[in-house]
Design an enzyme around this catalytic site. Structure first.
Site, PDB file in Angstrom:
ATOM      1  N   ASN A 107       0.873  -1.174   0.000  1.00 44.26           N
ATOM      2  CA  ASN A 107       0.000   0.000   0.000  1.00 44.26           C
ATOM      3  C   ASN A 107       0.909   1.223   0.000  1.00 44.26           C
ATOM      4  O   ASN A 107       1.492   1.558   1.028  1.00 44.26           O
ATOM      5  CB  ASN A 107      -0.891  -0.035   1.259  1.00 44.26           C
ATOM      6  CG  ASN A 107      -1.719   1.227   1.411  1.00 44.26           C
ATOM      7  OD1 ASN A 107      -1.749   2.072   0.522  1.00 44.26           O
ATOM      8  ND2 ASN A 107      -2.388   1.357   2.556  1.00 44.26           N
ATOM      9  N   TRP A 108       1.025   1.832  -1.168  1.00 42.34           N
ATOM     10  CA  TRP A 108       1.970   2.948  -1.295  1.00 42.34           C
ATOM     11  C   TRP A 108       1.442   4.222  -0.647  1.00 42.34           C
ATOM     12  O   TRP A 108       2.165   5.223  -0.568  1.00 42.34           O
ATOM     13  CB  TRP A 108       2.272   3.204  -2.776  1.00 42.34           C
ATOM     14  CG  TRP A 108       2.983   2.069  -3.461  1.00 42.34           C
ATOM     15  CD1 TRP A 108       3.236   0.816  -2.937  1.00 42.34           C
ATOM     16  CD2 TRP A 108       3.534   2.057  -4.777  1.00 42.34           C
ATOM     17  NE1 TRP A 108       3.898   0.044  -3.858  1.00 42.34           N
ATOM     18  CE2 TRP A 108       4.093   0.779  -5.000  1.00 42.34           C
ATOM     19  CE3 TRP A 108       3.598   3.007  -5.802  1.00 42.34           C
ATOM     20  CZ2 TRP A 108       4.716   0.429  -6.197  1.00 42.34           C
ATOM     21  CZ3 TRP A 108       4.221   2.660  -6.999  1.00 42.34           C
ATOM     22  CH2 TRP A 108       4.781   1.384  -7.190  1.00 42.34           C
ATOM     23  N   HIS A 135      -9.536   1.185   5.012  1.00 45.34           N
ATOM     24  CA  HIS A 135      -8.257   1.394   5.701  1.00 45.34           C
ATOM     25  C   HIS A 135      -8.468   2.343   6.884  1.00 45.34           C
ATOM     26  O   HIS A 135      -9.263   3.290   6.792  1.00 45.34           O
ATOM     27  CB  HIS A 135      -7.226   1.974   4.730  1.00 45.34           C
ATOM     28  CG  HIS A 135      -5.840   1.918   5.284  1.00 45.34           C
ATOM     29  ND1 HIS A 135      -5.389   2.835   6.216  1.00 45.34           N
ATOM     30  CD2 HIS A 135      -4.829   1.044   5.084  1.00 45.34           C
ATOM     31  CE1 HIS A 135      -4.144   2.513   6.542  1.00 45.34           C
ATOM     32  NE2 HIS A 135      -3.783   1.439   5.876  1.00 45.34           N
ATOM     33  N   GLU A 138      -6.832   4.746   7.912  1.00 55.53           N
ATOM     34  CA  GLU A 138      -6.617   6.166   7.591  1.00 55.53           C
ATOM     35  C   GLU A 138      -7.852   6.766   6.921  1.00 55.53           C
ATOM     36  O   GLU A 138      -8.161   7.941   7.114  1.00 55.53           O
ATOM     37  CB  GLU A 138      -5.353   6.310   6.711  1.00 55.53           C
ATOM     38  CG  GLU A 138      -4.098   6.046   7.542  1.00 55.53           C
ATOM     39  CD  GLU A 138      -2.933   5.456   6.770  1.00 55.53           C
ATOM     40  OE1 GLU A 138      -2.925   5.500   5.528  1.00 55.53           O
ATOM     41  OE2 GLU A 138      -2.008   4.923   7.430  1.00 55.53           O
ATOM     42  N   GLU A 180      -5.144  -4.888  10.638  1.00 53.34           N
ATOM     43  CA  GLU A 180      -4.132  -3.859  10.864  1.00 53.34           C
ATOM     44  C   GLU A 180      -4.442  -3.115  12.158  1.00 53.34           C
ATOM     45  O   GLU A 180      -5.233  -2.157  12.155  1.00 53.34           O
ATOM     46  CB  GLU A 180      -4.126  -2.850   9.708  1.00 53.34           C
ATOM     47  CG  GLU A 180      -3.861  -3.468   8.350  1.00 53.34           C
ATOM     48  CD  GLU A 180      -3.326  -2.440   7.360  1.00 53.34           C
ATOM     49  OE1 GLU A 180      -2.274  -2.721   6.780  1.00 53.34           O
ATOM     50  OE2 GLU A 180      -3.939  -1.376   7.188  1.00 53.34           O
ATOM     51  N   GLY A 237       2.596   2.446  10.905  1.00 50.78           N
ATOM     52  CA  GLY A 237       3.523   3.566  10.761  1.00 50.78           C
ATOM     53  C   GLY A 237       4.253   3.943  12.039  1.00 50.78           C
ATOM     54  O   GLY A 237       4.863   5.007  12.110  1.00 50.78           O
ATOM     55  N   SER A 282       3.628  -1.864  10.378  1.00 51.44           N
ATOM     56  CA  SER A 282       5.075  -1.873  10.602  1.00 51.44           C
ATOM     57  C   SER A 282       5.754  -3.180  10.198  1.00 51.44           C
ATOM     58  O   SER A 282       6.692  -3.636  10.854  1.00 51.44           O
ATOM     59  CB  SER A 282       5.389  -1.526  12.064  1.00 51.44           C
ATOM     60  OG  SER A 282       4.938  -0.217  12.360  1.00 51.44           O
ATOM     61  N   GLY A 287       2.984  -1.112   4.297  1.00 51.61           N
ATOM     62  CA  GLY A 287       2.909   0.325   4.006  1.00 51.61           C
ATOM     63  C   GLY A 287       4.285   0.877   3.672  1.00 51.61           C
ATOM     64  O   GLY A 287       4.809   0.695   2.581  1.00 51.61           O
ATOM     65  N   GLY A 288       4.904   1.529   4.654  1.00 55.69           N
ATOM     66  CA  GLY A 288       6.183   2.217   4.449  1.00 55.69           C
ATOM     67  C   GLY A 288       7.237   1.383   3.733  1.00 55.69           C
ATOM     68  O   GLY A 288       7.947   1.896   2.851  1.00 55.69           O
TER      69      GLY A 288
HETATM   70  P1  13P Z   1       3.072   0.593   7.707  1.00 57.05           P
HETATM   71  O1  13P Z   1       3.608  -0.695   7.123  1.00 57.05           O
HETATM   72  O2  13P Z   1       3.752   1.805   7.187  1.00 57.05           O
HETATM   73  O3  13P Z   1       2.984   0.521   9.192  1.00 57.05           O
HETATM   74  O4  13P Z   1       1.566   0.723   7.167  1.00 57.05           O
HETATM   75  C1  13P Z   1       0.719  -0.366   7.260  1.00 57.05           C
HETATM   76  C2  13P Z   1      -0.504  -0.075   6.502  1.00 57.05           C
HETATM   77  O5  13P Z   1      -1.288   0.773   6.865  1.00 57.05           O
HETATM   78  C3  13P Z   1      -0.749  -0.840   5.272  1.00 57.05           C
HETATM   79  O6  13P Z   1      -2.024  -0.617   4.789  1.00 57.05           O
END
Ligand code: 13P
Length: 254
Positions: free
Chosen positions: A9-10, A94, A96, A164, A170, A210, A231-232
């Protein structure tokens, strides 16, 4: 059994030029990996160009969101029909989106229905907040989220779920593989209540939060964890390739 699944997930990173360069860097090695599904989810504006770059490879494409209406006067939104012409998957619900854009379980439910109707496979995200975890409410929260998102859906064809925990996203503080495995096992029991054991056994459930090349092995070794939503670490080519390669090797060895 379930094919392991690694998705990147960029989020809101990369211009079109950067996204193209990133996928070109990973393309050959990702394509060569067998026994694992590899999905990249760039921003909307890069979907069409990335689709062309990965054409003919085993890499799959996903979007990060969509609106639930098929078309209409919804300025700035992207519809299931637009996406189904470009990609296979769509991330929905998600945290977010829930946190910054007010998405509720009801909205997520409408989106999951619309995605399935359009032939898109949802990657349904859910997970508890830190306060909820500390109050011992993880089971209650994820149960409400999974039931809410799937309400009125008789056949979750192609559904993928990503557990998640919000406090792990993050933050560099991943959940433990053991705890994630327990929560994912619970989610599978909830799916079995809704759709029967056979369907529940076929749904891929991922861990997200993470995930890095250093900790992926612990998650993938768990029997209930079918992969990761990254994510990251998914916008660093070497790191994402390593996560996918380790996952394929570990699941293959089982
Ligand atoms: P991180 O891997 O940056 O913690 O993000 C996870 C995420 O929200 C993937 O959708």
């Amino acid at each position: 059994m379930r094919t392991p699944f690694i998705a990147g997930n960029w989020k809101m990173h990369t211009t079109v030029a950067e996204a193209s360069a990133l996928v070109r860097q990973m393309k050959e090695r990702l394509d060569r990996m067998e026994g694992i599904e590899k999905v990249v989810c760039p921003p909307f504006i890069s979907l069409a160009v990335i689709r062309q770059i990965i054409q003919g490879t085993s890499i799959r494409l996903g979007a990060q969101n969509m609106y639930f209406e098929e078309e209409g006067a919804y300025t700035g939104e992207v519809s299931p029909l637009m996406l189904s012409a470009l990609c296979d998957y769509v991330i929905l619900g998600h945290s977010e989106r829930r946190q910054y854009f007010g998405e509720t379980d009801q909205v997520v439910n409408k989106k999951v229905k619309a995605a399935l109707k359009a032939g898109l496979m949802p990657i349904l995200c859910l997970g508890e907040r830190l306060e909820e975890k500390e109050a011992g409410k993880t089971e209650e929260v994820v149960t409400r989220q999974v039931r809410g998102a799937l309400e009125g859906i008789s056949s979750p064809q192609g559904l993928v779920i990503a557990y998640e925990p919000i406090w792990a996203i993050g933050t560099g503080k991943a959940a433990t593989p053991h705890d994630s495995n327990e929560t994912i096992a619970l989610l599978r029991r909830r799916l079995a209540e809704l759709y029967g054991e056979e369907v529940a056994q076929g749904v891929r459930i991922l861990y997200g939060g993470s995930v890095t090349a250093s900790n992926i092995a612990g998650f993938i070794e768990q029997p209930e964890i079918d992969g990761a939503l990254v994510g990251g670490a998914s916008i660093k080519a070497e790191e994402f390739l390593s996560i996918a390669e380790q996952s394929a090797a570990i699941k293959k060895g089982k």
